[in-house]
Write an enzyme that holds these catalytic residues in place. Structure first.
Site, PDB file in Angstrom:
ATOM      1  NE  ARG A 123      44.180  74.766  72.852  1.00 36.13           N
ATOM      2  CZ  ARG A 123      42.891  74.604  72.470  1.00 36.13           C
ATOM      3  NH1 ARG A 123      42.496  73.449  72.615  1.00 36.13           N
ATOM      4  NH2 ARG A 123      42.122  75.488  72.375  1.00 36.13           N
ATOM      5  CE  LYS A 145      66.722  73.946  66.322  1.00 33.76           C
ATOM      6  NZ  LYS A 145      68.004  74.506  65.399  1.00 33.76           N
ATOM      7  CD  GLU A 187      73.149  68.372  58.869  1.00 35.48           C
ATOM      8  OE1 GLU A 187      73.724  68.529  60.086  1.00 35.48           O
ATOM      9  OE2 GLU A 187      72.424  69.230  58.507  1.00 35.48           O
ATOM     10  CE  LYS A 228      69.686  67.800  66.430  1.00 30.62           C
ATOM     11  NZ  LYS A 228      68.905  67.871  65.010  1.00 30.62           N
ATOM     12  CD  GLU A 238      69.125  76.783  67.802  1.00 28.44           C
ATOM     13  OE1 GLU A 238      69.716  77.584  67.068  1.00 28.44           O
ATOM     14  OE2 GLU A 238      68.753  75.725  67.376  1.00 28.44           O
ATOM     15  NE  ARG A 242      68.442  71.569  69.353  1.00 26.20           N
ATOM     16  CZ  ARG A 242      67.414  70.980  69.559  1.00 26.20           C
ATOM     17  NH1 ARG A 242      66.778  70.988  70.473  1.00 26.20           N
ATOM     18  NH2 ARG A 242      66.955  70.301  68.263  1.00 26.20           N
ATOM     19  CG  ASN A 246      72.118  76.072  64.198  1.00 32.31           C
ATOM     20  OD1 ASN A 246      71.368  75.288  63.902  1.00 32.31           O
ATOM     21  ND2 ASN A 246      71.676  77.013  65.297  1.00 32.31           N
ATOM     22  CG  HIS A 249      72.688  74.204  59.471  1.00 30.54           C
ATOM     23  ND1 HIS A 249      74.023  73.536  59.826  1.00 30.54           N
ATOM     24  CD2 HIS A 249      71.798  73.417  59.310  1.00 30.54           C
ATOM     25  CE1 HIS A 249      73.557  72.322  59.741  1.00 30.54           C
ATOM     26  NE2 HIS A 249      72.323  72.270  59.591  1.00 30.54           N
ATOM     27  CG  HIS A 253      69.339  77.452  56.709  1.00 28.50           C
ATOM     28  ND1 HIS A 253      68.825  77.401  58.000  1.00 28.50           N
ATOM     29  CD2 HIS A 253      69.450  76.272  56.533  1.00 28.50           C
ATOM     30  CE1 HIS A 253      68.740  76.376  58.284  1.00 28.50           C
ATOM     31  NE2 HIS A 253      68.786  75.548  57.430  1.00 28.50           N
ATOM     32  CG  HIS A 268      69.278  70.929  54.642  1.00 29.98           C
ATOM     33  ND1 HIS A 268      69.395  72.105  54.989  1.00 29.98           N
ATOM     34  CD2 HIS A 268      69.768  69.921  55.721  1.00 29.98           C
ATOM     35  CE1 HIS A 268      69.867  72.210  56.314  1.00 29.98           C
ATOM     36  NE2 HIS A 268      70.131  71.037  56.768  1.00 29.98           N
TER      37      HIS A 268
END
Length: 370
Positions: A123, A145, A187, A228, A238, A242, A246, A249, A253, A268
């Site tokens: 956990r 993330k 990036e 960032k 997000e 935030r 992206n 992206h 993606h 990527h």
């Protein structure tokens, strides 16, 4: 040794990003200072292990940190349920406890996967990011993330799980293939294009020195991490701005999914580069920014050797309707409404919600290589 420290301010979960050469060799002392008595599982891939695992193990042993290593195949396809089970089973087999830590030694794939595993085993265990690619050092290692890919799309399964420490060894970048370094640079450029136009202009003037190494490289990484970290501190999960991170992206993606995450065709950062160029072109099509700004972005990305158009991707792509379906599956879509990060110019990105799918489809058809 010059080490730059960038804090990520999240109250009692605040952590440091350390940036500089030689951090893998001194990882043990940095970890013990913050996590005394910890034992660790190192998650890495075969390529990174060959270059960096032995000095990390020696550093941990020298600091009295017990460790076990879990080595996986390199590549985007490792962000899978099967690899996740391998990591979880390896951590449990080593009898690590909740107060122990998982170290991600590698690029974004390993960081995302190991972070997800550390977030769910017992956990939630402690987590240390040791990014060895430029992309991971300036983006995926910061902000918590984590996740894996699904047959339905990229990064659709995961959790937010912040690390306790990020060690970005700039010396590790010297072993990167040129293509991987360029992909990470996308990036870096992204932070300038979001809301730091002066930084983007500095990149236009100094990108060659960044590629060669030296102080400009460290400055670019630190500035990216600061950008960032500021956004993450404001919007950890997000729910607000935030999402600006992206930029590029959603298109990117979709293109990664359309190529089956085949790194031979598209990695990527290359997807992000094409995505950022498309986002600026799309913004121009919607009369939000000038075509001059869109072309300026394309020129810079192309100058460093990045692809900027769908036609730059080897092989065939699905048709525009199928690409739109990939976009609609992206996790940045909310209740079916298409959300894009668009721009009013260099350094003027904003969140555009309820973008008409008809406009996106028409744009994809105009820019499709067929």
């Amino acid at each position: 040794m010059s080490i730059e420290t960038v804090p990520v301010r999240l109250g009692d979960r605040t952590y440091d990003i350390l940036i500089g050469a030689g951090l893998i060799a001194r990882a043990g002392e940095e970890i013990v200072r913050r996590l005394p008595g910890v034992r660790v599982a190192i998650v890495t891939d075969g390529h990174v292990a060959a270059a960096h695992l032995d000095p990390l193990l020696a550093s941990l042993e020298g600091a009295g940190v017990g460790s076990t290593a879990i080595t996986l195949p390199p590549g985007e396809k490792t962000k899978s349920f099967e690899a996740l089970q391998t990591v979880v089973d390896g951590v449990l087999a080593a009898r690590l406890e909740r107060g122990d830590a998982v170290i991600a030694l590698g690029g974004g794939v390993i960081g995302d996967l190991a972070g997800f595993a550390s977030g769910i085993v017992r956990r939630g265990m402690r987590f240390v990011q040791m990014p060895t690619s430029l992309l991971a050092q300036v983006d995926s290692s910061v902000g918590g993330k984590t996740g894996i890919n699904s047959t339905h799309g990229k990064n659709l399964v995961g959790v937010f799980h912040q690390p306790q420490l990020v060690l970005a060894d700039t010396g590790a970048l010297d072993t990167l293939p040129d293509r991987e370094f360029r992909a990470g640079y996308a990036e870096v450029a992204k932070y300038g294009l979001i809301d730091r136009p002066d930084f983007f202009a500095w990149l236009e003037d100094n990108w060659r020195e960044i590629f060669e190494g030296g102080p400009a490289r460290t400055r670019a990484i630190a500035e990216s991490c600061r950008a960032k970290a500021e956004v993450v501190a404001r919007d950890e999960f997000e729910t607000g701005d935030r999402a600006l991170l992206n930029l590029g992206h959603t298109f990117g993606h979709a293109l990664e999914g359309a190529t089956g995450y085949d790194s031979g065709r598209l990695v990527h950062g290359e997807g992000v580069a094409i995505g950022m160029a498309l986002a600026h072109r799309f913004s121009s099509r919607l009369n939000l920014c000038s075509m001059d700004d869109a072309l300026r972005v394309e020129r810079h990305l192309a100058a460093v050797g990045l692809p900027t158009r769908m036609a730059d991707i080897p092989g065939d792509l699905p048709d525009a309707d199928r690409l739109l379906a990939y976009i609609a599956q992206d996790k940045k879509v909310s209740r079916g409404a298409l959300t894009f990060i668009l721009t009013r110019g260099v350094g003027q990105a904003f969140i555009a919600r309820d973008v008409p799918s008809s406009e996106v489809l028409a744009f994809l058809k105009e820019n499709h290589p067929r």
